[in-house]
Design a protein around this motif. Structure first.
Motif, short mmCIF file in Angstrom:
data_model
loop_
_atom_site.label_atom_id
_atom_site.label_comp_id
_atom_site.label_asym_id
_atom_site.label_seq_id
_atom_site.Cartn_x
_atom_site.Cartn_y
_atom_site.Cartn_z
N LEU A 386 0.85 -1.21 0.00
CA LEU A 386 0.00 0.00 0.00
C LEU A 386 0.88 1.25 0.00
N LEU A 392 -2.13 6.12 -5.19
CA LEU A 392 -3.02 5.99 -4.02
C LEU A 392 -2.52 6.91 -2.90
N ARG A 393 -1.21 6.88 -2.68
CA ARG A 393 -0.62 7.73 -1.63
C ARG A 393 -0.88 9.21 -1.93
N GLY A 496 -6.25 3.13 2.93
CA GLY A 496 -5.70 2.60 1.67
C GLY A 496 -6.31 1.24 1.36
#
Ligand code: HEM
Length: 542
Positions: A386, A392-393, A496
């Motif tokens: 993740l 995504l971060r 996440g």
């Protein structure tokens, strides 16, 4: 209650004879005079060091109108918009009186750094302790000084990477969420309400070892008529979830009432706190009994190693005081639950309005993790993977920039002190803050400053996080300094993981909110920020 107290005071004054009244009035005037002289002396002393006193921007001497305007704004979910108006009008740091108390308001990273880190010892939490006490007792979130540092030392090891990176506990709850969403694919749902249930379910599992499983219930909180009736139901879990939500709401208003927190103490609040305490005490008793039994049979190592990680079980290894255990568990539940639910809700609020970002994020997720849990040839979803999912971060960072879960916060000076900037004609002189005065800082606004984040600061653009900028004290969703959020990694992992699983299962996200006034969401800013109207979406697989 306040009117009663006022009436009584008037009655007492009327019954006093004239000389007593004259002496009392003279004493009061003397007190005001001494206070004024003291202020002048202190202001002169600080002026020698270049520090200035900010003028009050309130419309009247005591800031009574200011109080009512803020109170109205809060009730109408316009509080942050009003704060924005004030900062636009009076700059990044300004003073204002509210009910006779001078408040320094700032969105200057240098000042916030001073309050939270470089001058940490000059500031306390103020009336937060009293406002929270009936629900949370003595815990990391409410204490200052030694009580706080002891709490932090006790809890910190429980947030090591190993403990917070286990995502396997999340899956059953995310699975329940997916089931809820799949049940009505053609209808819109308020996904914010579901996220608040998800984080209640996952947090109770993490802390107590057993989830309240509110996502499994068909009824909503509003459907539950009487807390006591539900508390008596099967195992009291529904009652706990409801009572905790209710008490937390009351606590938010007690915090906002500041020194007047005691005005808000309804019977239902006291009953809800009792339900919450009884529920947690049962788990604490069980964990303590378990520990004693294992010590008696000298198999304590087995207990720790053979079972999955449960926060409470690990904590009883450190302390066996039932009150400390209960208080710390509730403090963490409060600190961690709504904040993460808020983050998830704003993620879906923004993704539903930015299809390009949704598609780009989903492509990264499918390429990395596949289109279902345990996709062959793809990476497993865990703490490490993740962290390496770059887009995504960036999405998480950008959502926390535009909608930080804790939009505004404050500290109280415990001595006469200064903030580095905000005074003088150019706003660059240090500012005097007197003992007992509050400093409010609004990260929600600081994160939207164009001079810090660029001309498109108000725009949701995760790509800005790939452009080599390094924001330090300008970007503070998790606070900074010694009281920085302990659960940051836990929260980012949970958020996440949930995003990845939902985007694996569903490929289409539609915004189903009613049109917003002026195109901006209505923000409910109590302890944390949520969308006052909910986040209505359709999330489904085509
Ligand atoms: C998106 C999620 C989260 C955000 C944005 C967030 C933000 C914050 C902020 C701003 C503070 C500082 C409050 C203050 O000092 O006035 C804080 C403190 C804290 N947070 Fe979080 N938090 C999140 C999730 C969590 C989670 C999931 C946990 C635990 C499981 C947690 C545990 C704590 C604790 C224990 C403190 C108190 C630290 C101290 O005073 O020493 N947080 N958090």
């Amino acid at each position: 209650m306040a009117y009663y107290a006022l009436d009584q005071s008037i009655v007492v004054l009327k019954t006093m004879n004239k000389p007593v009244l004259i002496v009392l009035s003279a004493l009061f005037l003397c007190y005001l005079l001494i206070r004024r002289i003291n202020s002048i002396v202190v202001e002169r002393q600080f002026a020698k060091r270049g520090a200035v006193r900010l003028p009050s921007r309130s419309e009247d001497w005591l800031g009574i109108r200011q109080f009512f305007s803020l109170f109205r704004a809060l009730r109408n979910d316009k509080y942050l918009d009003v704060a924005q108006w004030y900062h636009n009008e009076y700059g990044t740091t300004f003073g204002a009186k509210v009910l006779g108390e001078m408040i320094t308001n700032t969105i200057d990273p240098e000042n916030i750094k001073a309050v939270l880190a470089t001058q940490f010892n000059d500031f306390d939490l103020g009336s937060r302790y009293e406002a929270f006490y009936p629900l949370l007792g003595d815990g990391i979130f409410t204490l200052d000084h030694q009580g706080w540092s002891r709490s932090r030392a006790l809890l910190r090891p429980q947030f090591s990477r190993q403990q917070v990176s286990d995502v396997s506990k999340l899956e059953p709850h995310v699975h329940n969420l997916i089931a809820c969403l799949s049940r009505t694919p053609t209808e819109s749902v308020d996904i914010q309400e579901l996220f608040y249930k998800l984080t209640m379910d996952s947090a109770t599992e993490f802390l107590f070892g057993e989830s309240v499983n509110s996502l499994k219930l068909t009824s909503t909180v509003e459907d539950i008529p009487e807390i006591n009736r539900t508390a008596a139901s099967s195992d009291g879990k529904q009652g706990f979830a409801y009572a905790f939500n209710y008490s937390q709401e009351v606590v938010s208003f007690r915090v906002l009432l500041q020194s007047w927190y005691w005005l808000m103490n309804p019977k239902k609040f006291r009953e809800s706190n009792a339900i919450v305490h009884r529920f947690v005490d049962d788990y604490v008793d069980k964990a303590l009994r378990h520990l004693r039994q294992s010590l008696e049979t000298k198999k304590d190592d087995e207990v720790v190693q053979s079972e999955r990680y449960v926060f409470l079980d690990a904590l009883v290894e450190e302390t066996q005081n039932p009150k400390i255990l209960r208080d710390q568990l509730l403090n963490i539940l409060l600190a961690g639950r709504d904040t993460t639910a808020g983050l998830l809700s704003w993620i879906f609020y923004l993704l539903a309005r930015h299809p390009r970002v949704f598609e780009k994020l989903r492509t990264e997720i499918i390429d990395t993790f596949g289109d279902s849990l345990n996709s062959p040839g793809k990476k497993p979803i865990n703490f490490e993977t993740l962290k390496h999912a770059t887009y995504l971060r960036h999405v998480l960072n950008e959502v926390l920039r535009l909608y930080p879960s804790v939009p505004q916060n404050f500290r109280v000076a415990n001595k006469d002190t200064t903030l580095p900037r905000g005074g003088g004609a150019d706003g660059m002189s240090p500012v005097l803050v007197r003992k007992g005065e509050k400093v409010f800082y609004t990260v929600w606004l600081m994160h939207r400053r164009r001079d810090l984040f660029g001309d498109d600061a108000e725009v949701f653009r995760p790509e800005r996080w790939a452009e080599g900028n390094t924001w330090m004290w300008e970007y503070l969703p998790f606070n900074g300094g010694p009281r920085i959020c302990l659960g940051q990694q836990y929260a980012l992992t949970e958020a996440g993981y949930t995003v990845v699983r939902l985007l694996q299962e569903f490929d289409t996200l539609e915004n189903r909110d009613l049109p917003e006034e002026d195109g901006v969401p209505s923000k409910r800013a109590l302890l944390t920020m949520s969308n006052a109207n909910g986040v209505h979406v359709r999330l489904y697989k085509k």
